[in-house]
Scaffold this motif. Structure first.
Motif, mmCIF file in Angstrom:
data_model
loop_
_atom_site.group_PDB
_atom_site.id
_atom_site.type_symbol
_atom_site.label_atom_id
_atom_site.label_comp_id
_atom_site.label_asym_id
_atom_site.label_seq_id
_atom_site.Cartn_x
_atom_site.Cartn_y
_atom_site.Cartn_z
ATOM 1 N N GLY A 122 -35.339 41.142 74.929
ATOM 2 C CA GLY A 122 -34.083 40.696 75.522
ATOM 3 C C GLY A 122 -33.688 41.582 76.682
ATOM 4 O O GLY A 122 -33.135 41.122 77.683
ATOM 5 N N ARG A 123 -34.015 42.863 76.538
ATOM 6 C CA ARG A 123 -33.685 43.819 77.594
ATOM 7 C C ARG A 123 -34.441 43.454 78.893
ATOM 8 O O ARG A 123 -33.886 43.567 79.991
ATOM 9 C CB ARG A 123 -34.076 45.219 77.125
ATOM 10 N N ALA A 124 -35.674 42.995 78.758
ATOM 11 C CA ALA A 124 -36.458 42.620 79.942
ATOM 12 C C ALA A 124 -35.846 41.395 80.630
ATOM 13 O O ALA A 124 -35.780 41.327 81.859
ATOM 14 C CB ALA A 124 -37.908 42.333 79.533
ATOM 15 N N VAL A 125 -35.400 40.438 79.822
ATOM 16 C CA VAL A 125 -34.786 39.220 80.386
ATOM 17 C C VAL A 125 -33.501 39.581 81.138
ATOM 18 O O VAL A 125 -33.291 39.156 82.284
ATOM 19 C CB VAL A 125 -34.494 38.190 79.257
ATOM 20 N N VAL A 126 -32.653 40.395 80.507
ATOM 21 C CA VAL A 126 -31.391 40.783 81.142
ATOM 22 C C VAL A 126 -31.659 41.639 82.384
ATOM 23 O O VAL A 126 -31.038 41.443 83.443
ATOM 24 C CB VAL A 126 -30.495 41.546 80.129
ATOM 25 N N GLY A 127 -32.631 42.554 82.265
ATOM 26 C CA GLY A 127 -32.975 43.422 83.397
ATOM 27 C C GLY A 127 -33.469 42.624 84.590
ATOM 28 O O GLY A 127 -33.100 42.899 85.738
ATOM 29 N N LEU A 128 -34.280 41.620 84.313
ATOM 30 C CA LEU A 128 -34.804 40.780 85.402
ATOM 31 C C LEU A 128 -33.665 40.003 86.075
ATOM 32 O O LEU A 128 -33.627 39.875 87.303
ATOM 33 C CB LEU A 128 -35.845 39.812 84.831
ATOM 34 N N GLN A 129 -32.750 39.535 85.259
ATOM 35 C CA GLN A 129 -31.615 38.783 85.808
ATOM 36 C C GLN A 129 -30.768 39.686 86.719
ATOM 37 O O GLN A 129 -30.376 39.279 87.811
ATOM 38 C CB GLN A 129 -30.757 38.269 84.632
ATOM 39 N N LEU A 130 -30.523 40.904 86.268
ATOM 40 C CA LEU A 130 -29.731 41.849 87.081
ATOM 41 C C LEU A 130 -30.481 42.241 88.351
ATOM 42 O O LEU A 130 -29.883 42.382 89.422
ATOM 43 C CB LEU A 130 -29.391 43.097 86.257
ATOM 44 N N ALA A 131 -31.799 42.400 88.235
ATOM 45 C CA ALA A 131 -32.610 42.737 89.413
ATOM 46 C C ALA A 131 -32.528 41.617 90.449
ATOM 47 O O ALA A 131 -32.422 41.869 91.659
ATOM 48 C CB ALA A 131 -34.063 42.965 88.998
ATOM 49 N N GLY A 132 -32.552 40.376 89.972
ATOM 50 C CA GLY A 132 -32.472 39.231 90.882
ATOM 51 C C GLY A 132 -31.157 39.202 91.636
ATOM 52 O O GLY A 132 -31.121 39.001 92.858
ATOM 53 N N MET A 133 -30.063 39.435 90.920
ATOM 54 C CA MET A 133 -28.746 39.389 91.570
ATOM 55 C C MET A 133 -28.569 40.560 92.537
ATOM 56 O O MET A 133 -27.993 40.401 93.611
ATOM 57 C CB MET A 133 -27.644 39.379 90.509
ATOM 58 N N THR A 134 -29.108 41.730 92.154
ATOM 59 C CA THR A 134 -29.020 42.893 93.045
ATOM 60 C C THR A 134 -29.810 42.632 94.329
ATOM 61 O O THR A 134 -29.338 42.934 95.435
ATOM 62 C CB THR A 134 -29.571 44.152 92.336
ATOM 63 N N ALA A 135 -30.996 42.058 94.169
ATOM 64 C CA ALA A 135 -31.823 41.762 95.341
ATOM 65 C C ALA A 135 -31.120 40.769 96.260
ATOM 66 O O ALA A 135 -31.145 40.900 97.491
ATOM 67 C CB ALA A 135 -33.174 41.207 94.888
ATOM 68 N N ASP A 136 -30.455 39.785 95.668
ATOM 69 C CA ASP A 136 -29.766 38.771 96.465
ATOM 70 C C ASP A 136 -28.577 39.380 97.213
ATOM 71 O O ASP A 136 -28.314 39.045 98.371
ATOM 72 C CB ASP A 136 -29.301 37.631 95.557
ATOM 73 N N LEU A 137 -27.877 40.291 96.523
ATOM 74 C CA LEU A 137 -26.745 40.978 97.152
ATOM 75 C C LEU A 137 -27.232 41.794 98.358
ATOM 76 O O LEU A 137 -26.634 41.753 99.441
ATOM 77 C CB LEU A 137 -26.075 41.889 96.120
ATOM 78 N N LEU A 138 -28.324 42.512 98.168
ATOM 79 C CA LEU A 138 -28.893 43.319 99.261
ATOM 80 C C LEU A 138 -29.362 42.432 100.402
ATOM 81 O O LEU A 138 -29.175 42.747 101.583
ATOM 82 C CB LEU A 138 -30.074 44.150 98.741
ATOM 83 N N ARG A 139 -29.958 41.293 100.040
ATOM 84 C CA ARG A 139 -30.435 40.353 101.062
ATOM 85 C C ARG A 139 -29.275 39.908 101.956
ATOM 86 O O ARG A 139 -29.377 39.930 103.186
ATOM 87 C CB ARG A 139 -31.075 39.139 100.369
ATOM 88 N N GLY A 140 -28.164 39.529 101.331
ATOM 89 C CA GLY A 140 -27.004 39.082 102.104
ATOM 90 C C GLY A 140 -26.430 40.191 102.969
ATOM 91 O O GLY A 140 -26.015 39.956 104.105
ATOM 92 N N PHE A 141 -26.429 41.414 102.433
ATOM 93 C CA PHE A 141 -25.890 42.562 103.173
ATOM 94 C C PHE A 141 -26.732 42.819 104.424
ATOM 95 O O PHE A 141 -26.201 42.928 105.539
ATOM 96 C CB PHE A 141 -25.882 43.800 102.261
ATOM 97 N N VAL A 142 -28.043 42.917 104.224
ATOM 98 C CA VAL A 142 -28.943 43.216 105.351
ATOM 99 C C VAL A 142 -28.890 42.094 106.388
ATOM 100 O O VAL A 142 -28.818 42.339 107.598
ATOM 101 C CB VAL A 142 -30.397 43.425 104.837
ATOM 102 N N LEU A 143 -28.899 40.852 105.900
ATOM 103 C CA LEU A 143 -28.871 39.700 106.816
ATOM 104 C C LEU A 143 -27.596 39.712 107.670
ATOM 105 O O LEU A 143 -27.658 39.554 108.895
ATOM 106 C CB LEU A 143 -28.946 38.399 106.002
ATOM 107 N N THR A 144 -26.455 39.911 107.027
ATOM 108 C CA THR A 144 -25.180 39.889 107.760
ATOM 109 C C THR A 144 -25.113 41.046 108.756
ATOM 110 O O THR A 144 -24.716 40.851 109.921
ATOM 111 C CB THR A 144 -23.990 39.980 106.777
ATOM 112 N N LEU A 145 -25.520 42.230 108.292
ATOM 113 C CA LEU A 145 -25.457 43.407 109.174
ATOM 114 C C LEU A 145 -26.395 43.224 110.377
ATOM 115 O O LEU A 145 -26.012 43.490 111.522
ATOM 116 C CB LEU A 145 -25.847 44.669 108.384
ATOM 117 N N ALA A 146 -27.602 42.747 110.099
ATOM 118 C CA ALA A 146 -28.572 42.552 111.191
ATOM 119 C C ALA A 146 -28.063 41.497 112.174
ATOM 120 O O ALA A 146 -28.127 41.682 113.398
ATOM 121 C CB ALA A 146 -29.922 42.142 110.612
#
Lengths: 253, 233
Positions: free
Chosen positions: B141-165
């Protein structure tokens, strides 16, 4: 109606509900929102014999983190139904059959009702509110308030229907709102969007209303062109070229 | 004046806003705060010009009506893009030449790149999931939750970098265009409204044409809309 004595405590239900909003947190072309289904079900699966360390929990997590595709809001139906099936001890083969059969209807109903209906309707309401002179905060409140009233109600209903009916939840998809709703919403969208487009357009033009005749002619021609090119080129991509040409012309002339 | 000088301190809050709006598109919570009518208004409000943010947000909303997020289809990322468009337009004085056109163009290009960035991120997340395959196959279960959090973190970073660039690139370009363009601001707005309304009208037609009688509702609505617009004008 299933007669299982299994109940879902309020805190577990709240945990599942909050996780539904992140059901697409990791979306890949291999499993689509499969991991999200397991993620949203996980609080309920902890109640399986042996808890999070038990074999039933682990087997269920493996089963539900595989491929699954559905509309993200209506996926809550599957989350509720599958959680109920797991806690009722339904055989794995039967659960697998449901996982194969459910995505199609949950995807198509959700797409028609939400993406092609509710969202454009609420968007048009927001545009109309702007055109009628509402303040920025008012416009945002109208759009977000109306949209999310439907959005959140749908997610809550979906989880509840799934949990209540278990794998027999197909009958819930026969709900009149889901069957006839999309057609009614489409007509409402047509009416509200029709009113909103000219009203919002004149609101953006502001002091340039003297140009309105030319704008209307351009809109009519442009809409016909975009419709004729439907399937070949998207209008917003064509718009990039049109606006780039205008910017270039305005700079070099 | 160096038009290519960019105030990063001013752009950072906008990049954070772009990250949040980008996250809403698919990952969390899909409450449609990422729609241009909201995201561009929020960007304008952050600059102190909510009205101007809303004006361009409405124009971009017309475009966004065309690209609804059906299933696994590819679509532009309007959340971060609307923040870029809203901010660029809100930073520009009233009646500046070509202001709305350059801001809309920047938003549309950012939306296009943003759509591609979501595809790259999904491929990246698939690789991340592969590296965790062993623990996922054990039913952790920890792997499933960890993957979900990793996905959302990556998406947040993607939006940040895209907007800043996007803001880093388009802010000086906007300054350059505004300094050299000779078209009045009203004409610029008229051009954007023409193009956006054409795309929006075609989009609504595409959505409603399959429903019996809907075309008549659309025509009736347009008639009422023109009467109201005439009265307001």
């Amino acid at each position: 109606m299933t007669t299982s004595p299994v109940t879902l405590p309020l805190l577990t239900r709240l945990a599942m509900t909050s996780r539904l909003f992140a059901i697409q947190g990791v979306w890949t072309y291999e499993t689509m929102l499969g991991n999200g289904i397991a993620f949203a079900m996980e609080p309920a699966l902890r109640r399986l014999p042996g808890g999070p360390l038990g074999e039933p929990y682990r087997a269920a997590m493996v089963r539900h983190s595989g491929y699954f595709n559905a509309h993200p809001y209506l996926a809550a139906v599957a989350v509720g139904a599958l959680a109920r099936a797991e806690l009722d001890g339904v055989p794995a083969a039967q659960i697998e059959r449901f996982r194969v059969a459910a995505p199609g209807p949950l995807g198509s109903v959700g797409d028609r009702l939400i993406w092609a209906g509710w969202l454009p309707l609420c968007s048009s309401l927001g545009l109309l509110a702007f055109g009628l002179g509402m303040s920025p905060a008012g416009v945002v409140l109208v759009f977000l308030g109306v949209y999310n009233a439907g959005h959140i109600a749908l997610r809550l209903w979906a989880l509840d229907a799934g949990w209540r009916d278990g794998l027999r939840v197909a009958q819930a998809l026969g709900n009149p709102v889901l069957r006839q709703g999309p057609a009614h919403v489409a007509r409402a969208t047509a009416l509200v969007a029709g009113i909103a487009l000219p009203v919002a357009a004149q609101g953006i033009i502001g002091p340039g209303r003297a140009l309105l005749g030319g704008v209307l002619a351009a809109v009519a021609v442009g809409a016909v062109v975009v419709t004729a090119l439907h399937g070949k080129y998207e209008g917003w991509r064509l718009a990039i070229f049109a606006l780039a040409a205008f910017v270039l012309f305005s700079v070099v002339r | 004046m160096n038009v290519f000088a960019v105030d990063l301190l001013q752009l950072l809050p906008l990049a954070v806003l772009g990250a949040v709006m980008g996250l809403d598109v698919v990952s969390f919570p899909q409450a449609m705060i990422s729609r241009p009518i909201v995201a561009a208004t929020a960007a304008g409000a952050l600059i102190g010009e909510a009205d101007r943010g809303l004006a361009i947000g409405v124009a971009l909303e017309f475009f966004a009506l065309e690209s609804l997020p059906f299933g696994a289809s590819r679509y532009p990322e309007w959340g971060s893009a609307a923040v870029v468009g809203g901010a660029l337009f809100a930073m520009t004085p009233d009646n500046a030449p070509a202001a709305m056109t350059i801001a809309s163009l920047a938003a549309l290009i950012t939306a296009s790149i943003g759509g591609n960035s979501m595809i790259w991120m999904r491929r990246f997340l698939a690789r991340v999931a592969q590296t965790r395959q062993a623990t996922l196959a054990e039913g952790s279960g920890r792997a499933v939750v960890g993957l979900q959090l990793a996905g959302m973190t990556a998406d947040l970073l993607r939006g940040f970098v895209l907007t800043l660039a996007a803001l880093t690139i388009f802010s000086p370009l906007r300054t350059l265009v505004l300094a050299t363009s000779t078209f009045p601001g009203t004409f610029s707005r008229a051009v954007v409204v023409s193009v956006a309304s054409a795309v929006g009208l075609a989009a609504v037609w595409k959505v409603v044409r399959m429903t019996a009688g809907a075309r008549w509702w659309l025509l009736g609505g347009l008639g009422i809309g023109f009467v109201i617009a005439g009265g307001l004008g």
